[in-house]
Design a protein around this motif. Structure first.
Motif, short mmCIF file in Angstrom:
data_model
loop_
_atom_site.label_atom_id
_atom_site.label_comp_id
_atom_site.label_asym_id
_atom_site.label_seq_id
_atom_site.Cartn_x
_atom_site.Cartn_y
_atom_site.Cartn_z
N UNK A 18 3.25 -6.74 -0.67
CA UNK A 18 4.24 -7.80 -0.77
C UNK A 18 5.55 -7.42 -0.11
N UNK A 19 5.80 -6.13 0.00
CA UNK A 19 7.02 -5.65 0.66
C UNK A 19 6.83 -5.39 2.15
N UNK A 20 5.63 -5.71 2.66
CA UNK A 20 5.37 -5.52 4.08
C UNK A 20 5.05 -4.09 4.47
N UNK A 21 4.78 -3.25 3.48
CA UNK A 21 4.46 -1.85 3.76
C UNK A 21 2.96 -1.67 3.94
N UNK A 22 2.59 -0.80 4.84
CA UNK A 22 1.17 -0.53 5.11
C UNK A 22 0.66 0.56 4.18
N UNK A 23 -0.51 0.34 3.58
CA UNK A 23 -1.13 1.39 2.79
C UNK A 23 -1.44 2.59 3.68
N UNK A 24 -1.33 3.78 3.12
CA UNK A 24 -1.79 4.95 3.86
C UNK A 24 -3.32 4.91 3.91
N UNK A 25 -3.88 5.70 4.81
CA UNK A 25 -5.35 5.73 4.89
C UNK A 25 -5.94 6.25 3.60
N UNK A 26 -5.30 7.21 2.98
CA UNK A 26 -5.79 7.74 1.71
C UNK A 26 -5.78 6.66 0.64
N UNK A 27 -4.72 5.88 0.60
CA UNK A 27 -4.65 4.78 -0.38
C UNK A 27 -5.73 3.74 -0.11
#
Length: 332
Positions: A18-27
Protein backbone atom coordinates in the motif's frame (compact mmCIF):
# COMPACT_ATOMS: atom_id res chain seq x y z
CA UNK A 1 11.30 -23.10 8.42
CA UNK A 2 7.55 -23.42 9.09
CA UNK A 3 8.03 -22.42 12.74
CA UNK A 4 9.92 -19.31 11.64
CA UNK A 5 7.34 -18.34 9.04
CA UNK A 6 4.45 -18.45 11.53
CA UNK A 7 6.07 -15.44 13.21
CA UNK A 8 5.66 -13.25 10.13
CA UNK A 9 3.08 -10.50 10.40
CA UNK A 10 1.64 -10.70 6.90
CA UNK A 11 0.01 -7.30 7.38
CA UNK A 12 3.47 -5.77 7.06
CA UNK A 13 3.50 -7.08 3.49
CA UNK A 14 0.17 -5.38 2.87
CA UNK A 15 1.54 -2.18 4.38
CA UNK A 16 4.54 -2.27 2.04
CA UNK A 17 2.30 -2.85 -0.97
CA UNK A 18 0.00 0.00 0.00
CA UNK A 19 2.99 2.29 0.50
CA UNK A 20 4.38 1.48 -2.95
CA UNK A 21 7.31 -0.50 -1.55
CA UNK A 22 8.54 -3.64 -3.28
CA UNK A 23 8.80 -6.86 -1.29
CA UNK A 24 12.29 -8.26 -1.06
CA UNK A 25 12.86 -11.56 -2.81
CA UNK A 26 13.12 -13.27 0.56
CA UNK A 27 9.76 -11.82 1.60
CA UNK A 28 8.18 -12.83 -1.70
CA UNK A 29 9.44 -16.40 -1.36
CA UNK A 30 8.14 -16.55 2.20
CA UNK A 31 4.60 -16.18 0.87
CA UNK A 32 4.99 -19.25 -1.35
CA UNK A 33 6.80 -21.33 1.27
CA UNK A 34 4.51 -20.42 4.18
CA UNK A 35 2.89 -23.18 6.17
CA UNK A 36 -0.68 -23.86 5.12
CA UNK A 37 -1.78 -22.80 8.60
CA UNK A 38 -0.82 -19.26 7.57
CA UNK A 39 -3.07 -19.26 4.51
CA UNK A 40 -6.02 -17.33 5.93
CA UNK A 41 -3.73 -14.69 7.41
CA UNK A 42 -1.99 -14.29 4.05
CA UNK A 43 -5.29 -13.98 2.21
CA UNK A 44 -6.55 -11.43 4.74
CA UNK A 45 -3.46 -9.30 4.16
CA UNK A 46 -3.83 -9.61 0.38
CA UNK A 47 -7.48 -8.60 0.69
CA UNK A 48 -6.50 -5.38 2.45
CA UNK A 49 -4.55 -4.40 -0.66
CA UNK A 50 -7.19 -5.62 -3.09
CA UNK A 51 -9.97 -3.77 -1.23
CA UNK A 52 -7.96 -0.54 -1.14
CA UNK A 53 -7.62 -0.42 -4.92
CA UNK A 54 -10.71 -2.26 -6.16
CA UNK A 55 -13.19 -2.48 -3.29
CA UNK A 56 -15.32 -5.59 -3.69
CA UNK A 57 -15.78 -5.31 -7.44
CA UNK A 58 -15.00 -8.26 -9.72
CA UNK A 59 -14.21 -7.78 -13.41
CA UNK A 60 -15.45 -10.48 -15.79
CA UNK A 61 -13.69 -11.39 -19.03
CA UNK A 62 -14.81 -13.78 -21.76
CA UNK A 63 -12.59 -15.53 -24.33
CA UNK A 64 -13.47 -16.55 -27.87
CA UNK A 65 -11.13 -19.05 -29.50
CA UNK A 66 -11.07 -17.17 -32.79
CA UNK A 67 -8.63 -19.54 -34.50
CA UNK A 68 -7.91 -23.00 -33.18
CA UNK A 69 -4.90 -25.25 -33.69
CA UNK A 70 -2.80 -24.81 -36.82
CA UNK A 71 0.00 -23.27 -34.75
CA UNK A 72 3.69 -23.64 -35.69
CA UNK A 73 4.91 -22.84 -32.17
CA UNK A 74 6.11 -25.52 -29.72
CA UNK A 75 4.73 -24.22 -26.40
CA UNK A 76 4.77 -27.25 -24.14
CA UNK A 77 1.59 -26.40 -22.24
CA UNK A 78 -0.59 -25.77 -25.29
CA UNK A 79 -2.94 -28.28 -26.89
CA UNK A 80 -2.88 -26.24 -30.12
CA UNK A 81 0.88 -26.31 -30.63
CA UNK A 82 2.72 -28.16 -33.38
CA UNK A 83 4.10 -30.63 -30.81
CA UNK A 84 0.70 -31.46 -29.33
CA UNK A 85 -1.24 -34.60 -30.23
CA UNK A 86 -4.32 -33.53 -28.26
CA UNK A 87 -7.53 -33.99 -30.29
CA UNK A 88 -8.55 -30.32 -30.45
CA UNK A 89 -10.67 -28.60 -33.05
CA UNK A 90 -8.70 -26.99 -35.86
CA UNK A 91 -10.15 -24.13 -37.87
CA UNK A 92 -9.04 -20.84 -39.48
CA UNK A 93 -9.98 -17.44 -38.14
CA UNK A 94 -13.70 -17.15 -37.52
CA UNK A 95 -15.77 -14.90 -39.76
CA UNK A 96 -16.60 -11.38 -38.66
CA UNK A 97 -20.22 -12.17 -37.79
CA UNK A 98 -19.18 -15.00 -35.49
CA UNK A 99 -16.73 -12.74 -33.67
CA UNK A 100 -19.48 -10.14 -33.25
CA UNK A 101 -21.89 -12.78 -31.90
CA UNK A 102 -19.23 -13.67 -29.34
CA UNK A 103 -19.27 -10.10 -28.06
CA UNK A 104 -23.03 -10.31 -27.60
CA UNK A 105 -22.55 -13.51 -25.59
CA UNK A 106 -19.97 -11.73 -23.45
CA UNK A 107 -22.50 -9.01 -22.66
CA UNK A 108 -25.12 -11.60 -21.74
CA UNK A 109 -22.65 -13.10 -19.25
CA UNK A 110 -21.99 -9.61 -17.81
CA UNK A 111 -18.39 -9.65 -19.02
CA UNK A 112 -16.92 -6.18 -19.38
CA UNK A 113 -14.01 -7.34 -21.53
CA UNK A 114 -14.22 -9.53 -24.63
CA UNK A 115 -11.00 -11.33 -25.52
CA UNK A 116 -10.39 -12.30 -29.15
CA UNK A 117 -7.69 -14.98 -29.07
CA UNK A 118 -6.12 -16.60 -32.14
CA UNK A 119 -3.49 -19.34 -32.33
CA UNK A 120 -0.32 -18.83 -34.32
CA UNK A 121 2.95 -16.96 -34.07
CA UNK A 122 1.34 -13.76 -35.26
CA UNK A 123 -1.54 -12.56 -37.46
CA UNK A 124 -1.42 -12.69 -41.26
CA UNK A 125 -2.50 -9.51 -43.10
CA UNK A 126 -5.87 -11.11 -43.88
CA UNK A 127 -6.40 -12.20 -40.28
CA UNK A 128 -5.55 -8.74 -39.00
CA UNK A 129 -8.03 -7.16 -41.43
CA UNK A 130 -10.71 -9.62 -40.33
CA UNK A 131 -10.21 -8.90 -36.65
CA UNK A 132 -10.15 -5.15 -37.27
CA UNK A 133 -13.44 -5.28 -39.18
CA UNK A 134 -15.10 -7.16 -36.32
CA UNK A 135 -13.66 -4.85 -33.68
CA UNK A 136 -14.85 -1.72 -35.47
CA UNK A 137 -18.43 -3.01 -35.61
CA UNK A 138 -18.42 -4.24 -32.00
CA UNK A 139 -17.13 -0.91 -30.73
CA UNK A 140 -19.76 0.99 -32.70
CA UNK A 141 -22.67 -1.05 -31.33
CA UNK A 142 -21.76 -2.34 -27.85
CA UNK A 143 -20.35 -0.85 -24.62
CA UNK A 144 -17.61 -3.47 -24.58
CA UNK A 145 -13.89 -3.39 -23.90
CA UNK A 146 -11.94 -5.53 -26.34
CA UNK A 147 -8.71 -7.38 -25.69
CA UNK A 148 -6.89 -9.00 -28.61
CA UNK A 149 -4.41 -11.85 -28.31
CA UNK A 150 -3.03 -12.62 -31.75
CA UNK A 151 0.59 -13.49 -31.04
CA UNK A 152 3.70 -11.50 -31.80
CA UNK A 153 3.00 -8.07 -33.33
CA UNK A 154 4.95 -5.52 -35.30
CA UNK A 155 4.56 -1.90 -34.25
CA UNK A 156 2.47 -1.18 -37.35
CA UNK A 157 0.10 -4.04 -36.54
CA UNK A 158 -0.23 -2.80 -32.97
CA UNK A 159 -1.01 0.71 -34.20
CA UNK A 160 -3.72 -0.58 -36.54
CA UNK A 161 -5.40 -2.56 -33.75
CA UNK A 162 -5.42 0.49 -31.50
CA UNK A 163 -6.90 2.66 -34.25
CA UNK A 164 -9.64 0.08 -34.80
CA UNK A 165 -10.65 0.30 -31.15
CA UNK A 166 -8.80 -2.53 -29.40
CA UNK A 167 -8.49 -1.43 -25.78
CA UNK A 168 -6.06 -4.05 -24.52
CA UNK A 169 -3.52 -6.47 -25.96
CA UNK A 170 -2.57 -9.72 -24.27
CA UNK A 171 0.75 -11.46 -24.66
CA UNK A 172 1.77 -13.50 -21.62
CA UNK A 173 5.34 -13.84 -20.43
CA UNK A 174 4.16 -17.28 -19.20
CA UNK A 175 7.18 -17.93 -16.97
CA UNK A 176 10.47 -16.45 -15.86
CA UNK A 177 13.21 -15.64 -18.35
CA UNK A 178 15.34 -18.39 -16.81
CA UNK A 179 12.68 -21.09 -17.24
CA UNK A 180 11.32 -19.95 -20.59
CA UNK A 181 13.47 -22.13 -22.87
CA UNK A 182 12.27 -25.22 -21.00
CA UNK A 183 8.74 -24.47 -22.20
CA UNK A 184 9.18 -22.88 -25.64
CA UNK A 185 12.01 -22.84 -28.16
CA UNK A 186 10.40 -21.46 -31.34
CA UNK A 187 10.40 -17.91 -29.98
CA UNK A 188 12.09 -16.16 -27.08
CA UNK A 189 11.15 -14.49 -23.85
CA UNK A 190 12.40 -11.21 -25.33
CA UNK A 191 10.04 -11.64 -28.30
CA UNK A 192 7.16 -11.60 -25.84
CA UNK A 193 8.46 -8.59 -23.94
CA UNK A 194 8.89 -6.69 -27.23
CA UNK A 195 5.29 -7.39 -28.26
CA UNK A 196 3.97 -6.09 -24.93
CA UNK A 197 6.08 -2.97 -25.35
CA UNK A 198 4.73 -2.51 -28.90
CA UNK A 199 1.17 -2.70 -27.57
CA UNK A 200 2.00 -0.10 -24.93
CA UNK A 201 3.63 2.17 -27.52
CA UNK A 202 0.49 1.98 -29.63
CA UNK A 203 -1.62 3.11 -26.68
CA UNK A 204 -3.23 -0.22 -25.85
CA UNK A 205 -3.43 -1.33 -22.25
CA UNK A 206 -0.85 -4.10 -21.72
CA UNK A 207 -2.14 -7.47 -20.52
CA UNK A 208 0.49 -10.05 -19.63
CA UNK A 209 0.60 -12.89 -17.15
CA UNK A 210 1.92 -16.31 -16.39
CA UNK A 211 1.18 -20.01 -16.11
CA UNK A 212 2.04 -21.62 -12.78
CA UNK A 213 2.72 -25.34 -12.53
CA UNK A 214 4.99 -25.89 -15.54
CA UNK A 215 7.86 -27.37 -13.54
CA UNK A 216 9.20 -23.99 -12.50
CA UNK A 217 10.72 -23.27 -9.08
CA UNK A 218 9.17 -20.93 -6.54
CA UNK A 219 11.98 -18.52 -7.42
CA UNK A 220 10.76 -18.56 -11.03
CA UNK A 221 7.26 -17.59 -9.88
CA UNK A 222 8.70 -14.68 -7.90
CA UNK A 223 10.88 -13.64 -10.86
CA UNK A 224 7.98 -13.52 -13.32
CA UNK A 225 5.90 -11.54 -10.81
CA UNK A 226 8.69 -8.98 -10.53
CA UNK A 227 9.08 -8.95 -14.34
CA UNK A 228 5.38 -8.17 -14.79
CA UNK A 229 5.68 -5.37 -12.24
CA UNK A 230 8.59 -3.91 -14.21
CA UNK A 231 6.69 -4.33 -17.48
CA UNK A 232 3.84 -2.35 -15.86
CA UNK A 233 1.19 -4.74 -17.15
CA UNK A 234 -2.25 -3.33 -16.34
CA UNK A 235 -3.92 -6.72 -16.37
CA UNK A 236 -2.22 -9.90 -15.14
CA UNK A 237 -3.88 -13.24 -15.85
CA UNK A 238 -2.53 -15.84 -13.44
CA UNK A 239 -3.10 -19.24 -15.02
CA UNK A 240 -2.64 -22.58 -13.31
CA UNK A 241 -1.56 -25.41 -15.58
CA UNK A 242 -4.42 -27.62 -16.71
CA UNK A 243 -2.21 -30.41 -18.03
CA UNK A 244 -3.80 -31.72 -21.21
CA UNK A 245 -3.11 -35.26 -22.49
CA UNK A 246 -1.11 -35.07 -25.70
CA UNK A 247 0.97 -32.07 -24.63
CA UNK A 248 4.59 -32.29 -23.40
CA UNK A 249 3.48 -31.19 -19.93
CA UNK A 250 0.65 -33.73 -19.65
CA UNK A 251 2.23 -35.46 -16.62
CA UNK A 252 2.57 -32.32 -14.49
CA UNK A 253 -0.20 -32.34 -11.89
CA UNK A 254 1.50 -31.18 -8.70
CA UNK A 255 -0.41 -28.00 -7.83
CA UNK A 256 -2.74 -27.83 -4.85
CA UNK A 257 -5.41 -25.22 -4.05
CA UNK A 258 -3.56 -23.76 -1.08
CA UNK A 259 -0.41 -23.06 -3.07
CA UNK A 260 -2.47 -21.50 -5.87
CA UNK A 261 -4.02 -19.08 -3.37
CA UNK A 262 -0.58 -18.14 -2.08
CA UNK A 263 0.48 -17.40 -5.66
CA UNK A 264 -2.48 -15.04 -6.13
CA UNK A 265 -1.66 -13.31 -2.85
CA UNK A 266 1.96 -12.92 -3.95
CA UNK A 267 0.91 -11.21 -7.18
CA UNK A 268 -1.36 -8.87 -5.22
CA UNK A 269 1.53 -7.88 -2.93
CA UNK A 270 3.95 -7.36 -5.84
CA UNK A 271 1.51 -5.72 -8.29
CA UNK A 272 -0.90 -4.14 -5.79
CA UNK A 273 -2.87 -1.81 -8.04
CA UNK A 274 -3.14 -4.08 -11.09
CA UNK A 275 -5.99 -6.26 -12.32
CA UNK A 276 -5.06 -9.73 -11.07
CA UNK A 277 -7.14 -12.38 -12.82
CA UNK A 278 -7.70 -15.92 -11.60
CA UNK A 279 -7.51 -17.48 -15.04
CA UNK A 280 -7.13 -20.76 -16.89
CA UNK A 281 -7.00 -23.86 -14.73
CA UNK A 282 -8.61 -22.23 -11.68
CA UNK A 283 -11.47 -24.73 -11.70
CA UNK A 284 -9.27 -27.85 -11.71
CA UNK A 285 -6.56 -26.48 -9.40
CA UNK A 286 -8.41 -24.30 -6.88
CA UNK A 287 -11.40 -26.63 -6.84
CA UNK A 288 -13.57 -25.98 -3.75
CA UNK A 289 -11.34 -23.07 -2.70
CA UNK A 290 -12.16 -20.99 -5.79
CA UNK A 291 -14.19 -18.41 -3.82
CA UNK A 292 -11.17 -17.54 -1.67
CA UNK A 293 -9.32 -16.42 -4.81
CA UNK A 294 -11.49 -13.30 -4.81
CA UNK A 295 -9.71 -12.04 -1.70
CA UNK A 296 -6.59 -11.49 -3.84
CA UNK A 297 -7.85 -11.48 -7.44
CA UNK A 298 -10.27 -8.83 -8.68
CA UNK A 299 -10.97 -10.47 -12.02
CA UNK A 300 -11.93 -13.86 -13.47
CA UNK A 301 -12.69 -15.40 -16.83
CA UNK A 302 -16.25 -16.60 -17.35
CA UNK A 303 -17.27 -19.27 -19.82
CA UNK A 304 -14.88 -21.64 -21.54
CA UNK A 305 -11.19 -21.20 -22.23
CA UNK A 306 -9.45 -21.99 -25.53
CA UNK A 307 -9.73 -25.78 -25.66
CA UNK A 308 -10.92 -26.57 -22.13
CA UNK A 309 -14.25 -25.99 -20.43
CA UNK A 310 -14.72 -23.42 -17.70
CA UNK A 311 -17.23 -23.18 -14.90
CA UNK A 312 -20.78 -22.22 -15.83
CA UNK A 313 -21.17 -18.43 -15.83
CA UNK A 314 -24.19 -18.69 -13.54
CA UNK A 315 -22.00 -20.53 -11.01
CA UNK A 316 -19.43 -17.74 -11.20
CA UNK A 317 -22.12 -15.12 -10.72
CA UNK A 318 -23.42 -17.03 -7.69
CA UNK A 319 -19.91 -17.44 -6.25
CA UNK A 320 -19.32 -13.70 -6.49
CA UNK A 321 -22.67 -12.94 -4.86
CA UNK A 322 -22.22 -15.53 -2.11
CA UNK A 323 -18.83 -14.03 -1.19
CA UNK A 324 -20.37 -10.57 -0.84
CA UNK A 325 -18.65 -9.20 -3.95
CA UNK A 326 -20.28 -7.59 -6.98
CA UNK A 327 -19.70 -7.71 -10.72
CA UNK A 328 -18.13 -4.59 -12.18
CA UNK A 329 -20.04 -3.67 -15.30
CA UNK A 330 -18.20 -2.18 -18.25
CA UNK A 331 -17.84 1.59 -18.16
CA UNK A 332 -16.25 3.01 -21.31
Amino acid sequence: MSELLTKIDWNTYADKALNGERLTKEEALSVLTADDEELLAIMHAAFRVRKHYFGKKVKLNLIINAKSGLCPEDCGYCSQSIVSTAPVKKYPLLEKDVLIDGARKAMEMQAGTYCIVASGKGPTPRELDQVIAAVEEIKSTMPMKICACLGILSQDQANRLKTAGVDRYNHNLNTSSGHFSSITKTHTYDDRVTTVESAKAAGMSPCSGCIVGMGESKEDVVDVAYALRELDADSIPVNFLNSIPGTPLESLKHLNPRYCLKVLALFRFICPDKEIRASGGREVNLRSLQPLALYAANSVFVGDYLTTEGQEATDDHRMIEDMGFEIELCAL
